[in-house]
Motif scaffolding. Structure first.
Motif, short mmCIF file in Angstrom:
data_model
loop_
_atom_site.label_atom_id
_atom_site.label_comp_id
_atom_site.label_asym_id
_atom_site.label_seq_id
_atom_site.Cartn_x
_atom_site.Cartn_y
_atom_site.Cartn_z
N GLU A 203 -3.57 -6.42 -9.25
CA GLU A 203 -4.14 -5.65 -10.35
C GLU A 203 -3.73 -4.18 -10.26
O GLU A 203 -3.44 -3.53 -11.27
N LEU A 204 -3.70 -3.64 -9.03
CA LEU A 204 -3.26 -2.27 -8.83
C LEU A 204 -1.80 -2.11 -9.23
O LEU A 204 -1.42 -1.10 -9.83
N GLY A 205 -0.98 -3.08 -8.92
CA GLY A 205 0.42 -3.02 -9.31
C GLY A 205 0.59 -2.92 -10.82
O GLY A 205 1.40 -2.13 -11.32
N VAL B 264 0.84 -1.20 0.00
CA VAL B 264 0.00 0.00 0.00
C VAL B 264 0.87 1.25 0.00
O VAL B 264 0.63 2.19 -0.77
N ALA B 265 1.90 1.29 0.82
CA ALA B 265 2.78 2.45 0.89
C ALA B 265 3.52 2.67 -0.43
O ALA B 265 3.61 3.80 -0.92
N VAL B 266 4.02 1.61 -1.01
CA VAL B 266 4.76 1.72 -2.27
C VAL B 266 3.84 2.17 -3.40
O VAL B 266 4.18 3.08 -4.16
N TYR B 267 2.67 1.55 -3.52
CA TYR B 267 1.75 1.92 -4.60
C TYR B 267 1.24 3.34 -4.45
O TYR B 267 1.15 4.08 -5.43
N TRP B 268 0.91 3.74 -3.23
CA TRP B 268 0.40 5.10 -3.02
C TRP B 268 1.49 6.12 -3.36
O TRP B 268 1.23 7.15 -3.99
N THR B 269 2.71 5.86 -2.95
CA THR B 269 3.81 6.76 -3.27
C THR B 269 4.03 6.83 -4.78
O THR B 269 4.23 7.92 -5.34
N ALA B 270 4.00 5.69 -5.45
CA ALA B 270 4.21 5.67 -6.90
C ALA B 270 3.11 6.43 -7.63
O ALA B 270 3.38 7.14 -8.61
N GLY C 120 -5.40 8.66 -5.46
CA GLY C 120 -4.56 7.48 -5.35
C GLY C 120 -4.79 6.73 -4.05
O GLY C 120 -4.80 5.50 -4.02
N GLY C 121 -4.99 7.48 -2.98
CA GLY C 121 -5.30 6.85 -1.69
C GLY C 121 -6.60 6.08 -1.73
O GLY C 121 -6.70 4.97 -1.18
N VAL C 122 -7.58 6.63 -2.41
CA VAL C 122 -8.88 5.94 -2.53
C VAL C 122 -8.72 4.66 -3.34
O VAL C 122 -9.24 3.60 -2.97
N VAL D 146 -5.96 2.90 -3.84
CA VAL D 146 -5.15 1.95 -3.07
C VAL D 146 -5.97 1.33 -1.95
O VAL D 146 -5.88 0.12 -1.69
N ALA D 147 -6.79 2.13 -1.27
CA ALA D 147 -7.64 1.59 -0.21
C ALA D 147 -8.62 0.57 -0.78
O ALA D 147 -8.86 -0.48 -0.17
N HIS D 148 -9.19 0.87 -1.94
CA HIS D 148 -10.11 -0.08 -2.58
C HIS D 148 -9.38 -1.39 -2.90
O HIS D 148 -9.89 -2.48 -2.65
N ALA D 149 -8.19 -1.27 -3.46
CA ALA D 149 -7.43 -2.47 -3.84
C ALA D 149 -7.05 -3.29 -2.61
O ALA D 149 -7.14 -4.52 -2.64
N ALA D 150 -6.68 -2.63 -1.54
CA ALA D 150 -6.30 -3.36 -0.32
C ALA D 150 -7.52 -4.03 0.30
O ALA D 150 -7.44 -5.17 0.78
N ARG D 151 -8.64 -3.33 0.30
CA ARG D 151 -9.85 -3.86 0.91
C ARG D 151 -10.43 -5.04 0.13
O ARG D 151 -10.96 -5.98 0.70
#
Length: 131
Positions: free
Chosen positions: A58-60, A13-19, A43-45, A47-52
């Motif tokens: 897929e996000l990657g 989550v941290a890496v994807y949000w930063t990217a 991006g936070g939204v 990433v949160a959706h992908a994590a949840r």
């Protein structure tokens, strides 16, 4: 070496949000521009959706696609500068507010379209494998 799933998720989550935040705001000259909220908050939204929903893979792929768009834009600008106007120096795209705004929205759009596309592809592959 064993790394727990929650720790792996937090790092992803941290890496994807930063990217997403860095790639999405690459065309903004001013880091205090209100438009920077799109890649950071949006991006936070995403990433949160992908994590949840368990869609970090897929996000990657979507983040990689967004960065390919950043690379393509950069290469296209360099080619345009070298071929169309070889005797003049073209100003960086960040010096044009309209292009920076459209580019920022466009890059975020690339991320969203790629994310939805990879989710659909993953769902289609899972449905095919189940049959």
């Amino acid at each position: 070496m064993f790394i727990s799933d929650p720790l792996r998720t937090v790092v992803a989550v941290a890496v994807y949000w930063t990217a997403i935040a860095l790639g999405g705001s690459a065309l903004l000259a001013d880091p205090t521009n209100p438009l920077v909220a799109l890649p950071v908050v949006g991006g936070g939204v995403v990433v949160a959706h992908a994590a949840r929903t368990g869609r970090l893979v897929e996000l990657g792929y979507a983040v990689g696609t967004m960065w390919l768009a950043v690379l393509a834009l950069s290469v296209a600008t360099g080619v345009l500068d070298a071929v169309v106007a070889p005797d003049t120096v073209m100003a960086p795209l960040v010096n044009y507010p309209g292009i920076a705004a459209v580019g920022t929205v466009g890059l975020f759009g690339v991320l969203l379209i790629a994310y939805v596309g990879f989710i659909r592809r993953s769902a289609t592959g899972a449905a095919t494998a189940a049959d």
